[in-house]
Design an enzyme around this catalytic site. Structure first.
Site: not given
Length: 923
Positions: A829, A504, A506-510, A872
């Protein structure tokens, strides 16, 4: 004239015989002034130290021997006169031929001979006068000047470097300059030659070309010897000072016409005697500090006479370590009082330098002595304790320590055999052996690893769920996958299945999710980054043969945590590198493969260790750069990012509380309403994660505590946008609506980036052209360029079907542009978005302003599926889009989205491009 010349030559020969007789008698009858033993000069010349040479005739010469010598001199003189008259008569006819053949050098020799003759006449008269004096006069201090002391007025000059020669000094001079070879050859041909020794000013040039000082020292050459092929040694005895009157020749031999300078004789006055005593006192003080030439100086000072201060000053001057310029200044100072004053200044500098050296030496000796003392005391203490049984030696203590550790461990059969072998070898090694420390380090690592040591797992899945919910908001699908994975571990009591990989932006809590998993299982947590790692030894360790060898990161982690079942997170696995040192990604295959890590072999240990109980978690921002074999061994969990409502809850429930505690503030000190949090999220932190959101909250907290530090402790209430701008300045993000009215040829697309989803406008324009044409701009990648060509070709092929004039494309040049040209863009896409923009341009019909779309287009109009649906949709929702067009095959992905993400968004699914047109241009 020829007869005169012959007489002169005979006179010179007789004079040399007189000098030899006088020197022989002087050696036999003269008693030294200062009781210094006299050694044979030729035999001991190379070992003779600098010493003062006294040339005065002894006062104890027997009167009878003097009378005999005087009579012999008179007889010789008469014989010379008779021979001169006879030779003059016989050779008078040859004078013209002699004058024509004589050169300048012969004339100079004749002049020197005349000078010597005159001086010899004076010497004979003085000798005759001395013979008439009574015994009382003969015992006076008057010196007898013998012929050997008469110095030539013209002499060859030898330039030297570094140190000038002083009178009365006997020194060896080593010459390596090839330019002086002819000077040496000239000197070597003469008997008892006298040369001038002069200091050169420039040490960088050739000696013959260097500028010389005006003053030097006349020196007698006693011996010339060859040291090796390149060096010649000359033994010199300083006689007196000289001053250049005229330079006669410069090449190949330097000749000077010089003036001989002698020190003033006689009893010195009180001032000079006081200076002399001060010099000797300073030398004695210097001898206590510096042992250089100590024996020679002591011997000289004990026999020196204060009535002759000149030799004392010259000797001391030659012994100083002053610069060549300062020593030359002493040589050029003729006044004895001034010379003594300058010498005293140099001696004081020498004394100060010697005192500083002595201080440094004593300081070092004291430190060394203290260290030695402490070492001996420690060794004695060890010996005493060992005898009393209170302490063991180092080797015994280490062996007992290893055995004690081993009692708590359960080694495998292989590890036990290796341990016993190494321990037996360790017992036989001496402490001084290089292998001693290698063996000890290996046994230390072996006994520090958690062989058979594990921590108990938390078997309550409900508690694990509560921990995940308490630490993280949202991410329901990720939490569900994690809880299923943990349930398997709890059920089987071991790690089965693949390795978790959180992917994911950066900053999403991995990383924080990995910590929560360890907390939920009750295991210890260890994290290290493999981003940029290029050495496979970082994973599998170094071999013990290398200096400074260590195990790899996995073994180091186990030693640190003291358990064999921790949770280990390998961060940034998508950024791992390769180099000539190996491929760390390939080394990780053995670590992360459940079928192989049961027998993981570290190069340092060289013993298999079971890693199957370890829960490995990896993190990455994207999957494209992860090697396929490594990716195959991992179970992917996507963390797509947070929508605005999720960020709002995270900020309110987690981030604000965390920053309040970090800055020492209370809840009442700062109040930020939900509306202002929404404004901060939308205007300052639009990324997928919450890292920038936390940074902005931190800025507000810092400004609040500064107010408190200045004395204003009132509560801060952030109620409107002006308050936010006051603390955070103007927002960097604005609404992503570029158009406030409907424009034909413009469509809004949806894109995926490593930072989350993003909206993307695509523009198309046309201009009349005779030949037509098509181009695209906006720093597009190859895939996106192909999508644009496919869209253009498809629109051209369907022109008749849609009622478009087929000659439109022949008469118009079409230009497709994607704004933000500085940002690279790529991906498949955007196909339907480009085709929609071209269709809108040709039909001059604007696209609905509340709709965004994404999907790949084929030449037949088929809409293919894409990735990043959640990102998206979140991007569309963030900018206020209510209608979204997705490929039909992505319906399953949309259905799996959380309801809070789908709320407020209507999704339309397109199988062909005709389905897109029905929605995009609907009224």
């Amino acid at each position: 004239m020829s007869a005169d010349k012959k007489n002169e030559n005979e006179f010179v020969a007789d004079q040399e015989q007189i000098e030899k007789n006088s020197a022989h008698k002087e050696q036999e009858n003269t008693t030294p002034n200062h009781d210094i033993p006299q050694n044979d000069t030729n035999e001991n010349l190379s070992n003779t130290p600098p010493m003062c040479i006294e040339n005065t005739v002894s006062q104890e010469i027997d009167a009878k021997e003097i009378e005999i010598d005087a009579k012999e001199i008179e007889i010789d003189a008469k014989e010379i006169e008779i021979d001169a008259k006879e030779a003059d008569a016989e050779e008078i006819d040859e004078i013209q031929d002699i004058e024509l053949d004589a050169d300048v050098k012969e004339n100079e020799n004749e002049e020197n001979v005349d000078t010597v003759k005159d001086e010899n006449d004076v010497s004979e008269e003085n000798t005759a006068n001395d013979l008439d004096e009574d015994d009382e006069q003969s015992s006076s201090n008057d010196q007898l000047i013998v012929a050997s002391e008469i110095l030539p007025q013209t002499m060859p000059i030898i330039p030297i470097l570094d140190i000038p020669l002083f009178p009365k000094m006997l020194i060896p001079l080593v010459i390596s300059d090839v330019s002086l070879q002819e000077t040496i050859d000239l000197i070597d041909k003469k008997e008892r030659p006298v040369v001038g020794i002069v200091l050169a000013k420039d040490s960088q040039k050739d000696l013959l070309e260097s500028e010389l000082y005006e003053y030097g020292t006349a020196a007698r050459v006693h011996k010339i010897s060859s040291v090796d092929e390149e060096h010649i040694q000359i033994m010199l005895e300083g006689l007196c000072r000289i001053r250049k009157k005229k330079e006669i020749t410069t090449t190949p031999v330097i000749h000077w016409d010089v003036e001989h300078i002698y020190d003033t004789k006689g009893t010195p006055d009180d001032e000079l005697k006081a200076h002399t005593m001060a010099i000797i006192s300073s030398v004695k003080e210097l001898l206590k500090l510096n042992p250089l030439f100590q024996e020679q100086l002591k011997l000289f000072i004990s026999h020196i006479s204060y009535d002759d201060p000149g030799p004392i000053m010259d000797l001391v001057s030659s012994m100083t370590t002053a610069t060549p310029e300062k020593r030359q200044e002493l040589l050029e100072t003729l006044d004895l009082t001034k010379r003594a004053q300058k010498l005293l200044i140099l001696l004081q500098e020498e004394i100060q330098l010697a005192q500083l050296q002595e201080k440094i030496r004593k300081s070092i000796e004291n430190k060394i002595s203290q260290q030695q003392k402490e070492f001996f005391l420690r060794e004695q203490l060890k010996a005493i304790k060992k005898e009393l049984g209170l302490e063991k030696d180092d080797k015994t203590a280490d062996v007992e320590k290893f055995e004690k550790r081993l009692e708590k461990l359960t080694l495998s059969q292989e590890a036990r055999e290796v341990y016993d072998e190494e321990l037996d070898k360790f017992k036989t090694l001496e402490r001084s052996s290089p292998e001693y420390h290698v063996c000890r380090n290996y046994l230390d690592w072996m006994t520090l690893l958690p062989w058979g040591v594990s921590c108990a797992d938390n078997l309550d899945i409900k508690k694990a769920e509560d921990i995940l919910n308490a630490d993280h908001y949202g991410l329901e699908d990720a939490k569900e996958r994690i809880l299923e994975f943990l349930s398997l571990i709890i059920k089987t009591k071991k790690v089965n299945g693949g390795i978790l990989c959180f992917v994911g932006p950066p900053g999403v809590g991995k990383t924080s999710i990995g910590k929560s998993i360890a907390k939920a299982l009750g295991r210890k947590f260890y994290r290290f980054s493999v981003g940029g790692m290029r050495d496979e030894a970082e994973i599998k360790g170094h071999r013990r043969t290398y200096i400074g060898a260590m195990p790899g990161k996995i073994i180091q982690c186990l030693k640190t945590l003291h358990t064999n079942n921790p949770v280990i997170m390998l961060d940034e696995i998508d950024k791992i590198g390769t180099s000539f040192r190996g491929d760390p990604a390939s080394a990780l295959l053995e670590v992360l493969d459940p079928e192989q890590n049961q027998e993981f072999l570290d190069h340092f240990l060289d013993v298999r260790f079971d890693l199957s109980s370890i829960l490995f978690i990896t993190t990455a921002n994207q999957l494209d750069t992860i090697p396929a074999p490594l990716l195959d061994r991992m179970e992917i969990i996507n963390l797509s990012g947070y929508i605005l409502d999720e960020k709002l809850n995270i900020a309110r429930d987690f981030l604000i509380k965390k920053q309040l505690d970090k800055h020492g503030l209370q809840t009442a000190d700062v109040s930020i309403g939900d509306d202002m949090l929404r404004f901060i999220i939308d205007g300052y932190a639009r990324e997928a994660g919450v890292r920038n959101l936390e940074k902005n909250i931190t800025k507000i907290m810092r400004k609040v505590i500064r107010k408190h530090a200045e004395g204003d402790t009132s509560s801060v209430q952030i109620k409107d946008k002006e308050d936010v701008i006051k603390y955070l300045k103007q927002p960097p993000f604005t609404e992503e609506e570029l158009y406030n009215k409907d424009v034909a040829g413009v469509a809004l697309g949806l894109a995926w980036t490593s930072l989350g989803g993003k909206t993307l406008y695509i523009e198309a324009s046309a201009k009349v052209s005779k030949s037509g044409g098509y181009k695209q701009t906006g720093q597009l990648g190859k895939v996106m360029e192909e999508s644009s060509h496919i869209a253009y070709s498809y629109i051209c092929s369907q022109a008749d079907k849609w009622g478009i004039n087929t000659r439109y494309f022949d008469n118009h040049f079409i230009h497709l542009h994607v704004p933000a040209g500085a940002t690279p863009k790529d991906g498949p896409s955007a196909g339907i978005t480009m085709a929609t923009a071209l269709y809108s341009l040709v039909k001059q019909k604007p696209v609905r302003s509340d709709i965004a779309m994404t999907g790949e287009l084929t030449l037949t109009g088929k809409v293919l599926p894409i990735g990043g649906v959640k990102e998206k949709v979140i991007a569309a929702k963030r900018v206020g889009i209510t209608q979204v067009i997705l490929p039909l095959e992505n319906k399953k992905d949309y259905d799996e989205l959380p309801q809070n993400v789908k709320d407020g968004v209507s999704c339309h699914f397109a199988d062909y491009f005709s389905d897109v047109l029905q929605v995009a241009f609907a009224e």
